[in-house]
Design an enzyme around this catalytic site. Sequence first.
Site, PDB file in Angstrom:
ATOM      1  N   GLU A 167       0.878  -1.176   0.000  1.00 40.92           N
ATOM      2  CA  GLU A 167       0.000   0.000   0.000  1.00 40.92           C
ATOM      3  C   GLU A 167       0.907   1.215   0.000  1.00 40.92           C
ATOM      4  O   GLU A 167       1.448   1.591   1.040  1.00 40.92           O
ATOM      5  CB  GLU A 167      -0.927  -0.025   1.225  1.00 40.92           C
ATOM      6  CG  GLU A 167      -1.834  -1.248   1.288  1.00 40.92           C
ATOM      7  CD  GLU A 167      -2.771  -1.364   0.111  1.00 40.92           C
ATOM      8  OE1 GLU A 167      -2.918  -0.384  -0.651  1.00 40.92           O
ATOM      9  OE2 GLU A 167      -3.365  -2.434  -0.076  1.00 40.92           O
ATOM     10  N   CYS A 226      -1.835   9.022   2.712  1.00 42.54           N
ATOM     11  CA  CYS A 226      -1.418   8.449   1.434  1.00 42.54           C
ATOM     12  C   CYS A 226      -2.427   8.705   0.325  1.00 42.54           C
ATOM     13  O   CYS A 226      -2.066   8.703  -0.853  1.00 42.54           O
ATOM     14  CB  CYS A 226      -1.167   6.949   1.586  1.00 42.54           C
ATOM     15  SG  CYS A 226      -2.577   6.002   2.172  1.00 42.54           S
TER      16      CYS A 226
END
Length: 485
Positions: free
Chosen positions: A229, A263
């Site tokens: 991720e 993110c």
Amino acid sequence: MTAADPIMSEHRKVTRQIPPPLEDLLAAQKKAFLQDPNPSYQERVDRLKALKKALLSNKDALLSALDEDFGGRSRSESSLTEIIPNLGNIHYTIKQLKKWMQPSKRKLNPQLLPASAKVVYQPLGVVGIVVPFNYPLFLSLSPLLTILAAGNRAMIKMSEFTPKTSELVARIIEQTFPANLVTVVCGDAQVATEFTSLHFDHIIFTGSTAVGHHVMQAAAKNLTPVTLELGGKSPVIVDNDFPIQEAAERVCYAKALNAGQTCVAPDYILVKNDQKAAFIEHYLNAFRKMYPTVNGNNDYTSIINDRHHQRLLQLLADAKAQGATIHTPGNEEINDGSRRIPIHLIENPTDNMGVMQEEIFGPLLPVIGIDSLDEAIQFVQQRPRPLALYYFGSDTNNQEAVLAQTHSGGVCINECLLHVAVEDMPFGGIGPSGMGHYHGHEGFLTFSKAKSVLTKGKLNSTKMIYPPYGGWLQKKMLKFLSGRQ
């Protein structure tokens, strides 16, 4: 001390012995897994409930630790992004788990009858979790709860940039689970390198694309599958048929959350040239309304450490030096001793500027003028595939065009960030923004082995095609089977 007892880092210290080497921790977990390779539904639920109880019991201590690590982080923001999502995911997972664990029946070709076929979902074993600094609680416990739901064991490497939170999570886990079920490892980058070199059955890493390369290289030596991720530059496209003030407010909230240290935070804006000035004005007004001051404002998060603070200031200085126009909500001087940085909109950046070459991960936001939706789509297509893409527009044909012609890990239409909060949707990147999924059912599948099982009884119809070949019955069967194709 039980899992229900809050662990107060300042007043009730638990004496922790020096942990054994990482190889020994992994060996103990693998040995325990072999003794209990497929925990029952009730065992898994009990583990999830224990995690929930520990999280609730230590909520205040965790919020204080997060605030201290960041040098200023809103307790409300930490609750919204770190505590509440984990509690919701645990509730949802327990509700769905029995259905997820059921074998799925599969159809058979006629030549294989009589028989039955199914897929069973088997735990992988021991999973390594590598946690970044930006959401240390959510990004450690969210994968953990799915890993436990799938029947696995876990080792967690916490970030060295959040020492108070990391140490507290380690103590909470120590008081909640035996070390051969879940254990937490703290340490610097050298420890992280050693951790990712271990022969796990799966690794999930959340962090930068650059470090993701190293994690994948280390895992490849052991043929360990990975879920990465990562991040990248998540674009926002603002079309001219969506209220510009509303779009600016929604983007502002998403970017200001955790001071942009997210993110999936918006990383640059593509807005029609005739609406660019209005977008900037509404954005700055929205920021002023949400954060009337930045100096000493406990609602606004500080940058995690001096290194990242200086990195952001250098990106800003580079943009200014190359001729970008900078817009801020005011001329407020930050003199509260924190590393808070107010939002800076960077108008008309160029590709030579650092803010357009790397993930910003902070409260700087480039604003780029475009003339058409096609131009915006081409701009996105020509760059690495991001973790998220956000489109603001009411026309359903344009929405479908954006979805069909761009690639990203996830999409929000007329919103930012909130797709991550949907418990029943997978979360994951694509290409340089990551690989694999977790969250919800897809997370359960990621941390399970889907094992094919064919079962036959005493009657063996396959004998009809045993050698020697060329018999009349074989010819008829082959002709029949060939005709089915």
